[in-house]
Design an enzyme around this catalytic site. Structure first.
Site, PDB file in Angstrom:
ATOM      1  N   ARG A  18       0.840  -1.197   0.000  1.00  0.00           N
ATOM      2  CA  ARG A  18       0.000   0.000   0.000  1.00  0.00           C
ATOM      3  C   ARG A  18       0.880   1.254   0.000  1.00  0.00           C
ATOM      4  O   ARG A  18       1.974   1.257  -0.534  1.00  0.00           O
ATOM      5  CB  ARG A  18      -0.991  -0.014   1.171  1.00  0.00           C
ATOM      6  N   ASN A  42      -0.609  -2.018  -7.745  1.00  0.00           N
ATOM      7  CA  ASN A  42      -2.029  -1.652  -7.835  1.00  0.00           C
ATOM      8  C   ASN A  42      -2.434  -0.653  -6.759  1.00  0.00           C
ATOM      9  O   ASN A  42      -3.356  -0.879  -5.966  1.00  0.00           O
ATOM     10  CB  ASN A  42      -2.930  -2.889  -7.798  1.00  0.00           C
ATOM     11  N   LYS A 100       3.277  -6.240 -14.310  1.00  0.00           N
ATOM     12  CA  LYS A 100       2.149  -6.998 -13.763  1.00  0.00           C
ATOM     13  C   LYS A 100       0.926  -6.878 -14.654  1.00  0.00           C
ATOM     14  O   LYS A 100       0.480  -5.774 -14.983  1.00  0.00           O
ATOM     15  CB  LYS A 100       1.815  -6.501 -12.358  1.00  0.00           C
ATOM     16  N   HIS A 137      -1.910 -11.985 -12.840  1.00  0.00           N
ATOM     17  CA  HIS A 137      -3.031 -12.368 -11.981  1.00  0.00           C
ATOM     18  C   HIS A 137      -3.905 -13.255 -12.854  1.00  0.00           C
ATOM     19  O   HIS A 137      -4.632 -12.771 -13.726  1.00  0.00           O
ATOM     20  CB  HIS A 137      -3.802 -11.144 -11.487  1.00  0.00           C
ATOM     21  N   LEU A 220      -8.480 -13.161  -3.239  1.00  0.00           N
ATOM     22  CA  LEU A 220      -8.568 -13.420  -4.671  1.00  0.00           C
ATOM     23  C   LEU A 220      -7.177 -13.696  -5.220  1.00  0.00           C
ATOM     24  O   LEU A 220      -6.257 -12.911  -4.943  1.00  0.00           O
ATOM     25  CB  LEU A 220      -9.200 -12.227  -5.408  1.00  0.00           C
ATOM     26  N   ASP A 248       1.507 -12.761  -1.354  1.00  0.00           N
ATOM     27  CA  ASP A 248       0.311 -11.967  -1.648  1.00  0.00           C
ATOM     28  C   ASP A 248      -0.262 -11.380  -0.365  1.00  0.00           C
ATOM     29  O   ASP A 248      -1.474 -11.181  -0.243  1.00  0.00           O
ATOM     30  CB  ASP A 248      -0.740 -12.801  -2.376  1.00  0.00           C
TER      31      ASP A 248
END
EC number: 3.5.2.3
Length: 346
Positions: A18, A42, A100, A137, A220, A248
């Site tokens: 983050r 992300n 990614k 992913h 996920l 993850d």
């Protein structure tokens, strides 16, 4: 009787840190044990250019507590507007270690991801040319595909066609959750590896759904049937160098997890190495833990192994790990394996 195992300092080949206050709160949990980590891009907005990756790396290093050593390995978020020249320059500078691929809508903050794969073909071709890995992913997001089938369909519809049309492209199938994915990796002769998370070695979908909804087990890709968990365990503990650790670990505050539309992710940075020692011991494969956590990843990414070591010690009494990590945004719950763990890192 006390038992100990000393291994090369491990790396985490898939990590969410983050930004801002959350970054400062959770980074020490990883840096305490891990030498390096592949940092997921992300954020909001996502990290799409070399300049943005450089700035994010600076923020990570600024958040690192004094006395800790840790190297963030940066990635770029692949979009349909990604510039192949920028990717090549970021790689040539030594800054970016992977790109990614998020199919649009597949997971947290993936709305900027790829919908039309023809539009990213020039980037993939440039990556194959320069040897830069693509991290995937591995889920399709078509509404007619059952969530438990998304990974297997991704292999057939997306991943295999990409690899067939882009020879030499080095690919990491991230956080694999199915026997299908493990078998696919084994069926290929080169340029393909896979990360496996700690929590997918421990939970199956029953842990999420039986006896009431367990939001802190929701992630996920979602955990699958028991047969798939067992296949992941076999892959992780096999000694096959194509499989390596990517936790993850994904911090979300309890407020964002415990709601009617809760966030996906398990926060495992705090206790991952202890949990892995437990799993590998159960499988009679403690001698394979160093390869999975410390050696296979650097080999795939063509990086040297870490210089330092960590020592795992098994105690007679169960180890009490923190239940939560306090952050300015609110508490983040640490993954609870639901069994007693006797291993700790000293």
């Amino acid at each position: 009787m006390t038992q100990s195992l000393t291994i090369t300092r491990p790396d985490d080949w898939h990590l969410h840190l983050r930004d801002g206050d959350m970054l400062r709160a959770v980074l020490p949990e990883t840096a305490r044990h891990f030498g390096r980590a592949i940092i997921m891009p992300n954020l909001v907005p996502p990290v799409v250019t070399g300049a943005e990756a450089s700035a994010y790396r600076d923020r990570i290093l600024a958040a690192l507590p004094e006395g800790m050593t840790f190297e963030p390995l940066m990635t770029l978020y692949l979009t349909e507007d990604t510039d192949p020249a920028d990717v090549a320059a970021a790689h040539a500078s030594g800054l970016v270690k992977a790109v990614k691929l998020y199919p649009a809508g597949a997971t947290t903050n993936s709305s900027s991801g790829v919908r039309d794969f023809d539009k990213v073909r020039p980037v993939l071709e440039k990556m194959a040319e320069i040897g830069l890995p693509l991290c995937t992913h591995g889920e399709v997001t078509d509404h007619d595909i059952d969530i438990f089938d998304r990974e297997a369909v991704f292999i057939d519809r997306v991943l295999d066609p990409i690899r067939q049309s882009t020879p030499g492209l080095r690919v990491v199938m991230e956080h694999i959750t199915t026997k299908d994915a493990a078998d696919y990796v084994r069926s290929q002769d080169k340029d393909l590896g896979a990360t496996i998370t700690t929590h997918h070695l421990i939970i199956n979908r029953n842990h999420i759904l039986v006896g009431g909804i367990k939001p802190h087990y929701y992630c996920l890709p979602v955990a699958k049937r028991e047969e798939h968990r067992l296949a992941l365990r076999q892959a992780a503990t096999s000694g096959d160098a194509r499989f390596f650790l990517g936790t993850d670990s994904a911090p979300h505050t309890d407020a964002n997890k415990l709601q009617t539309c809760g966030c996906a992710g398990c926060f495992t940075a705090t206790n991952t190495m202890a949990l892995l020692a437990h799993v590998f011991e159960e499988e009679g494969a403690l001698d394979k833990l160093e390869g999975f956590a410390s050696k296979n990843g650097p080999a795939f990414y063509r990086l040297p192994e870490n210089d330092g070591q960590i020592t795992l010690v098994k105690q007679d009494a169960p180890v009490a790990f923190p239940e939560q990590i306090d952050t300015p945004d609110g508490p983040v719950t640490v993954f609870d394996p639901s069994f007693a763990v006797h291993w700790t890192v000293t």
